[in-house]
Design a protein around this motif. Sequence first.
Motif, mmCIF file in Angstrom:
data_model
loop_
_atom_site.group_PDB
_atom_site.id
_atom_site.type_symbol
_atom_site.label_atom_id
_atom_site.label_comp_id
_atom_site.label_asym_id
_atom_site.label_seq_id
_atom_site.Cartn_x
_atom_site.Cartn_y
_atom_site.Cartn_z
ATOM 1 N N ALA A 178 8.539 -11.398 -7.704
ATOM 2 C CA ALA A 178 8.774 -10.373 -8.726
ATOM 3 C C ALA A 178 9.853 -10.779 -9.722
ATOM 4 O O ALA A 178 10.827 -11.446 -9.382
ATOM 5 N N ASP A 179 9.665 -10.360 -10.955
ATOM 6 C CA ASP A 179 10.724 -10.409 -11.966
ATOM 7 C C ASP A 179 11.474 -9.084 -11.994
ATOM 8 O O ASP A 179 12.661 -9.039 -12.310
ATOM 9 N N VAL A 180 10.755 -8.006 -11.669
ATOM 10 C CA VAL A 180 11.338 -6.672 -11.582
ATOM 11 C C VAL A 180 10.851 -6.032 -10.289
ATOM 12 O O VAL A 180 9.660 -6.089 -9.976
ATOM 13 N N VAL A 181 11.764 -5.449 -9.525
ATOM 14 C CA VAL A 181 11.398 -4.673 -8.339
ATOM 15 C C VAL A 181 11.784 -3.223 -8.591
ATOM 16 O O VAL A 181 12.956 -2.922 -8.851
ATOM 17 N N ILE A 182 10.788 -2.338 -8.569
ATOM 18 C CA ILE A 182 11.047 -0.908 -8.724
ATOM 19 C C ILE A 182 11.190 -0.297 -7.339
ATOM 20 O O ILE A 182 10.231 -0.249 -6.564
ATOM 21 N N LEU A 183 12.395 0.135 -7.007
ATOM 22 C CA LEU A 183 12.662 0.797 -5.732
ATOM 23 C C LEU A 183 12.302 2.264 -5.911
ATOM 24 O O LEU A 183 13.114 3.069 -6.374
ATOM 25 N N ASN A 184 11.079 2.594 -5.555
ATOM 26 C CA ASN A 184 10.501 3.903 -5.847
ATOM 27 C C ASN A 184 10.729 4.891 -4.695
ATOM 28 O O ASN A 184 11.058 4.497 -3.581
ATOM 29 N N LYS A 211 9.065 8.685 -8.609
ATOM 30 C CA LYS A 211 7.705 8.712 -9.163
ATOM 31 C C LYS A 211 7.536 7.682 -10.282
ATOM 32 O O LYS A 211 6.834 7.911 -11.266
ATOM 33 N N CYS A 212 8.224 6.555 -10.142
ATOM 34 C CA CYS A 212 8.106 5.415 -11.067
ATOM 35 C C CYS A 212 8.410 5.777 -12.515
ATOM 36 O O CYS A 212 7.899 5.142 -13.447
ATOM 37 N N ILE A 252 6.091 -10.119 -13.661
ATOM 38 C CA ILE A 252 5.491 -9.564 -12.450
ATOM 39 C C ILE A 252 6.388 -8.433 -11.977
ATOM 40 O O ILE A 252 7.588 -8.631 -11.757
ATOM 41 N N ILE A 253 5.809 -7.246 -11.841
ATOM 42 C CA ILE A 253 6.553 -6.064 -11.406
ATOM 43 C C ILE A 253 6.055 -5.670 -10.020
ATOM 44 O O ILE A 253 4.845 -5.503 -9.814
ATOM 45 N N THR A 254 6.967 -5.529 -9.078
ATOM 46 C CA THR A 254 6.614 -5.111 -7.723
ATOM 47 C C THR A 254 7.210 -3.738 -7.453
ATOM 48 O O THR A 254 8.412 -3.528 -7.645
ATOM 49 N N VAL A 255 6.368 -2.819 -7.012
ATOM 50 C CA VAL A 255 6.806 -1.470 -6.649
ATOM 51 C C VAL A 255 6.960 -1.417 -5.132
ATOM 52 O O VAL A 255 6.044 -1.807 -4.393
ATOM 53 N N VAL A 256 8.122 -0.955 -4.660
ATOM 54 C CA VAL A 256 8.343 -0.831 -3.221
ATOM 55 C C VAL A 256 8.721 0.610 -2.886
ATOM 56 O O VAL A 256 9.278 1.335 -3.708
ATOM 57 N N ASP A 257 8.398 1.005 -1.676
ATOM 58 C CA ASP A 257 8.607 2.364 -1.185
ATOM 59 C C ASP A 257 9.957 2.429 -0.486
ATOM 60 O O ASP A 257 10.146 1.832 0.580
ATOM 61 N N ALA A 258 10.901 3.151 -1.081
ATOM 62 C CA ALA A 258 12.253 3.211 -0.530
ATOM 63 C C ALA A 258 12.275 3.806 0.878
ATOM 64 O O ALA A 258 13.110 3.417 1.706
ATOM 65 N N LYS A 259 11.361 4.698 1.167
ATOM 66 C CA LYS A 259 11.359 5.353 2.465
ATOM 67 C C LYS A 259 10.846 4.421 3.561
ATOM 68 O O LYS A 259 11.321 4.473 4.704
ATOM 69 N N LEU A 306 0.833 -1.214 0.000
ATOM 70 C CA LEU A 306 0.000 0.000 0.000
ATOM 71 C C LEU A 306 0.862 1.256 0.000
ATOM 72 O O LEU A 306 1.768 1.414 0.816
ATOM 73 N N GLY A 307 0.573 2.162 -0.940
ATOM 74 C CA GLY A 307 1.275 3.438 -0.995
ATOM 75 C C GLY A 307 2.626 3.409 -1.669
ATOM 76 O O GLY A 307 3.326 4.424 -1.698
ATOM 77 N N ALA A 308 3.000 2.264 -2.245
ATOM 78 C CA ALA A 308 4.331 2.170 -2.853
ATOM 79 C C ALA A 308 4.437 2.961 -4.148
ATOM 80 O O ALA A 308 5.513 3.439 -4.504
ATOM 81 N N GLY A 309 3.316 3.070 -4.876
ATOM 82 C CA GLY A 309 3.339 3.835 -6.124
ATOM 83 C C GLY A 309 2.872 3.062 -7.337
ATOM 84 O O GLY A 309 3.219 3.411 -8.470
#
Length: 375
Positions: free
Chosen positions: A196-202, A234-235, A164-171, A49-52
């Motif tokens: 995940a195949d890709v993790v976006i450290l947002n 911002k992804c 599968i793309i996972t967005v994570v919140d760096a903060k 939740l809130g990762a982007g």
Amino acid sequence: MEDDEDPPLAIRIEDIPGDSPPEASSRRPDSPAAAGDSPVGVTVITGYLGAGKSTLVNYILNARHGKRIAVILNEFGEEIGVERAMINEGEGGALVEEWVELANGCVCCTVKHSLVQALEQLVQRKERLDHILLETTGLADPAPLASVLWLDDQLESEVRLDSIITVVDAKNLKMQLDEHRNSTSFPEAFLQIAFADVVILNKIDLVSDRGHLEDLETEIRNINSLATVIRSVKCQVDLLKLLDRQAYGAKNLAHLSELLEDGKSLPSSSRHDHTVSNMCIYELQPVDLTKVRLWLDDLLWEKSSNMDVYRCKGVLNVHSSNQLHTLQAVREIYEVVPAREWNQTEKKINKIVFIGRNLDLNKLNDSFRGCTVTV
């Protein structure tokens, strides 16, 4: 919330004159749908939740990529910026859907009941699509979606799981992982990274300590060494790194060069870990393919070892075969296929990376040796 931004311009499909797509989104001649013989790739976008996630979807929809992309939302919400009531209950509980066309030619809808039904309807519009994005809820486990979408190539499905793309919140990621690491209820944050195949450290702009970002990437790779980690604000990510990855294709060779490296660069700790981790086993002796399949059945289906394997990927040196075989599994679904012939310069090995919970390296090694053939 960081996800508030200008929404894509939406137009109801029934208000668009004729069936032809807008000029701005004319199909490229080499696109899958134009070719008529390739399935449409589906990218699953997940994240805590809130990762982007919605920020990423909006970024893709607003980008000038020349593709016609369909977006499926599996929950009600206003994050995507299109009209909210796009799906309603009809008489007797029947599903009434209203698709929304975006100004750049993309399509958006909300799914409340049947993902399969929505995909079927999208496939009927296949001549107008290049790709499908599926945004999940923040608490979703992506494994069931992978089970639905990852089908054997011989089934000739009209859609295929692309990645599968996972967005994570760096903060907040470190806090989320630490908070749930010893929790009795298993955290979605771990699962979403594990699959995940890709993790976006947002949201890296919200982290002033560069060393903290390095620590976060280490945390991610300790959970999933197979995933590609991409930092973002911002992804805003190069879309070539996200779309058309074909991570689940029968002969996908992603990570193959890494798997074939003789050095043991991937985790191989013998520690019996009750949290999510990844481990790697190696074996030089060729294996019997029938025994390997029985071993996978026991490991993934029967779970007699009490290990909970989420994903595994590897290469196999099959006895009496000149073909390098690749192995890939998501939960109980697995695939072993010949990829290509071994190169003369390559050292024939068996190497498998496991991602899961309660992994035990000694048990994995010992049980796999039962598949080998003495030559």
